[in-house]
Motif scaffolding. Structure first.
Motif, PDB file in Angstrom:
ATOM      1  N   UNK A 154     -31.476  15.165  26.718  1.00 29.50           N
ATOM      2  CA  UNK A 154     -30.928  16.520  26.608  1.00 29.50           C
ATOM      3  C   UNK A 154     -32.036  17.542  26.793  1.00 29.50           C
ATOM      4  N   UNK A 155     -31.691  18.614  27.535  1.00 32.05           N
ATOM      5  CA  UNK A 155     -32.621  19.715  27.739  1.00 32.05           C
ATOM      6  C   UNK A 155     -31.893  21.030  27.485  1.00 32.05           C
ATOM      7  N   UNK A 156     -32.663  22.082  27.295  1.00 35.10           N
ATOM      8  CA  UNK A 156     -32.124  23.445  27.186  1.00 35.10           C
ATOM      9  C   UNK A 156     -32.821  24.271  28.262  1.00 35.10           C
ATOM     10  N   UNK A 157     -32.323  24.226  29.492  1.00 38.85           N
ATOM     11  CA  UNK A 157     -33.089  24.737  30.635  1.00 38.85           C
ATOM     12  C   UNK A 157     -32.938  26.232  30.923  1.00 38.85           C
ATOM     13  N   UNK A 158     -31.987  26.891  30.256  1.00 43.29           N
ATOM     14  CA  UNK A 158     -31.691  28.273  30.646  1.00 43.29           C
ATOM     15  C   UNK A 158     -32.462  29.286  29.799  1.00 43.29           C
ATOM     16  N   UNK A 191     -28.212   7.772  37.102  1.00 48.94           N
ATOM     17  CA  UNK A 191     -27.732   6.761  36.156  1.00 48.94           C
ATOM     18  C   UNK A 191     -27.909   7.200  34.700  1.00 48.94           C
ATOM     19  N   UNK A 192     -29.065   7.744  34.302  1.00 48.23           N
ATOM     20  CA  UNK A 192     -29.190   8.205  32.918  1.00 48.23           C
ATOM     21  C   UNK A 192     -28.265   9.397  32.656  1.00 48.23           C
ATOM     22  N   UNK A 193     -27.631   9.406  31.501  1.00 48.46           N
ATOM     23  CA  UNK A 193     -26.796  10.538  31.129  1.00 48.46           C
ATOM     24  C   UNK A 193     -27.673  11.744  30.812  1.00 48.46           C
ATOM     25  N   UNK A 194     -27.222  12.909  31.225  1.00 49.55           N
ATOM     26  CA  UNK A 194     -27.981  14.142  31.020  1.00 49.55           C
ATOM     27  C   UNK A 194     -27.087  15.175  30.343  1.00 49.55           C
ATOM     28  N   UNK A 195     -27.541  15.690  29.211  1.00 52.16           N
ATOM     29  CA  UNK A 195     -26.845  16.741  28.482  1.00 52.16           C
ATOM     30  C   UNK A 195     -27.618  18.043  28.631  1.00 52.16           C
ATOM     31  N   UNK A 196     -26.902  19.143  28.764  1.00 57.35           N
ATOM     32  CA  UNK A 196     -27.530  20.457  28.909  1.00 57.35           C
ATOM     33  C   UNK A 196     -27.045  21.378  27.798  1.00 57.35           C
ATOM     34  N   UNK A 197     -27.976  21.821  26.976  1.00 52.57           N
ATOM     35  CA  UNK A 197     -27.690  22.735  25.871  1.00 52.57           C
ATOM     36  C   UNK A 197     -27.974  24.163  26.340  1.00 52.57           C
ATOM     37  N   UNK A 198     -26.973  25.035  26.216  1.00 52.23           N
ATOM     38  CA  UNK A 198     -27.117  26.421  26.684  1.00 52.23           C
ATOM     39  C   UNK A 198     -27.493  27.393  25.565  1.00 52.23           C
ATOM     40  N   UNK A 199     -27.471  26.918  24.313  1.00 53.51           N
ATOM     41  CA  UNK A 199     -27.852  27.776  23.187  1.00 53.51           C
ATOM     42  C   UNK A 199     -27.125  29.119  23.195  1.00 53.51           C
ATOM     43  N   UNK A 200     -25.831  29.080  23.561  1.00 52.90           N
ATOM     44  CA  UNK A 200     -24.947  30.257  23.497  1.00 52.90           C
ATOM     45  C   UNK A 200     -25.438  31.423  24.372  1.00 52.90           C
ATOM     46  N   UNK A 220     -23.497  14.702  31.724  1.00 56.97           N
ATOM     47  CA  UNK A 220     -22.642  13.980  30.777  1.00 56.97           C
ATOM     48  C   UNK A 220     -21.892  14.988  29.925  1.00 56.97           C
ATOM     49  N   UNK A 221     -22.649  15.974  29.413  1.00 57.69           N
ATOM     50  CA  UNK A 221     -21.955  17.074  28.757  1.00 57.69           C
ATOM     51  C   UNK A 221     -22.717  18.376  28.891  1.00 57.69           C
ATOM     52  N   UNK A 222     -21.950  19.473  28.730  1.00 58.58           N
ATOM     53  CA  UNK A 222     -22.458  20.836  28.641  1.00 58.58           C
ATOM     54  C   UNK A 222     -22.272  21.266  27.195  1.00 58.58           C
TER      55      UNK A 222
END
Length: 383
Positions: A154-158, A191-200, A220-222
């Protein structure tokens, strides 16, 4: 659940603070009985360390000399007026449960219910580890996590995003975040699942642009794209449907302080995945109850857990008794103290799973020698 002792009484409660990086200060609570048994829990809350310590000391003083059962009822039946109060009460409750399980000679998981699994699926939160916010650095963090045994990240890229940006600013901020996500996909594949955290960080009116831009990156999820106010429930439900059309799940609700806080998301069909955090929701028992209720409502259960090792181990015990197989978040490589600050260490992730350790209660304790050696660590008594 194993009944708390009405004979054991609380002798002292301590607060331990550990500044483990420029951004993070982990806060721990220890509760020690007159028989000498100590339970531990985590009360880390970013940007609120001083206030948290004050509140723990004040609340802890009201529990001294009380028996475990009475003290636990006080913690779990009190109404928290803020997330700070909820985190304080959750940690005190968690430390009591840990100490009680140790006294009875059983792991915390067994004290909570029937153990369903000895290994739990986990994913690596690589965000805080990635101090250099370039796309290349994000890609390197994902590679390192993959080599360390993780199979999802999981990353928080924004970083540059804000709900108030005008159209041109929005386009620039969106592209910056997308470049970081794309770099990870280029580095480790799909192949690896990737989650992206937008922190609202997004506004409701721009969710369609966000989801469309993410479609080819196969998330995988937003997570937490917009503010989670009651006014935004319809927008979240609509976003969930957009995500589903592109093969993504929508996740959120990490700041919930009790199950009642999760109900609006369930009733509005706002999220596929709900993410209560053991630090805020009321401790291990409350988190376990949330998992059962979410399963009854056909909602995915994935505990939020981006902080220190005690919260990770406690959450692991809860996941071990969950009737559905949850996916547990854990921080990756923000600091070597994640492994050295407790004994034994959290353990090694193997093929995306973390095994439940041995021992009574949590099965781990704070390493006092390591804490004493730290330049920025402190222990305060509630007496």
């Amino acid at each position: 659940m194993l009944i708390l002792s009405a004979q054991e009484r609380i002798r002292h409660i301590d607060v331990v603070t550990t500044q483990i990086s420029a951004k993070s200060c982990w806060i721990f609570i220890t509760v020690t009985s007159y028989s000498g048994v100590t339970g531990v829990a985590e009360a880390t809350l970013e940007k609120h360390t001083a206030r948290m310590c004050e509140l723990i000391k004040a609340s802890g003083r009201t529990l001294l000399d009380k028996d475990f059962l009475s003290a636990y009822k006080q913690c779990t039946q009190s109404l928290a007026a803020s997330i700070i109060e909820a985190t304080c009460l959750s940690a005190l409750a968690g430390a009591l449960l840990d100490a009680n399980a140790r006294i009875h000679g059983v792991p915390l998981a067994k004290a909570l219910g029937d153990v369903q699994r000895n290994a739990v699926d986990v994913y690596a939160n690589i965000n805080r580890r990635t101090v250099d916010r370039s796309a290349l650095s994000h890609a390197n963090s994902a590679r390192d996590a993959l080599q360390a045994g993780h199979r999802a990240f999981k990353i928080a890229p924004f970083d540059e995003m804000s709900p108030e940006l005008d159209s041109s600013q929005f386009a620039v901020a969106l592209e910056a975040g997308l470049s970081r996500i794309a770099a990870i996909r280029d580095a480790v594949g799909f192949e690896p699942d990737l989650m992206v955290d937008c922190h609202w960080r997004f506004s409701p009116g721009r969710l369609d642009s966000l989801v469309a831009a993410l479609a080819d990156l196969k998330l995988y999820w937003l997570e937490c794209p917009i503010d989670e106010s009651s006014d935004n429930m319809k927008a979240l439900a609509a976003c969930r449907e957009m995500c589903r059309r592109h093969g993504m799940l929508l996740a959120g609700a990490e700041t919930a302080c009790d199950y009642a806080d999760l109900v609006p998301f369930i009733e509005s069909h706002a999220y596929d995945v709900l993410m209560p955090d053991i630090r805020h929701i009321g401790g291990p028992e409350a988190l376990s109850i949330c998992g059962k209720k979410l399963a009854e409502n056909d909602v995915h259960f994935s505990p939020h857990n981006p902080v220190g090792p005690i919260a990770a181990v406690a959450s692991l015990h809860v996941c071990a008794v969950s009737t559905i197989a949850p996916r547990l978040e854990m921080q990756f490589d923000e600091s070597p103290y994640f492994d050295s600050l407790i004994k034994p260490s959290v353990g090694t992730v193997i093929e995306g799973q973390l095994r439940l350790g041995d021992g009574d209660g949590l099965g781990v304790s704070l390493d006092e020698k390591i804490i004493e050696s730290m330049e920025q660590a402190d222990r305060m008594s509630c007496a």
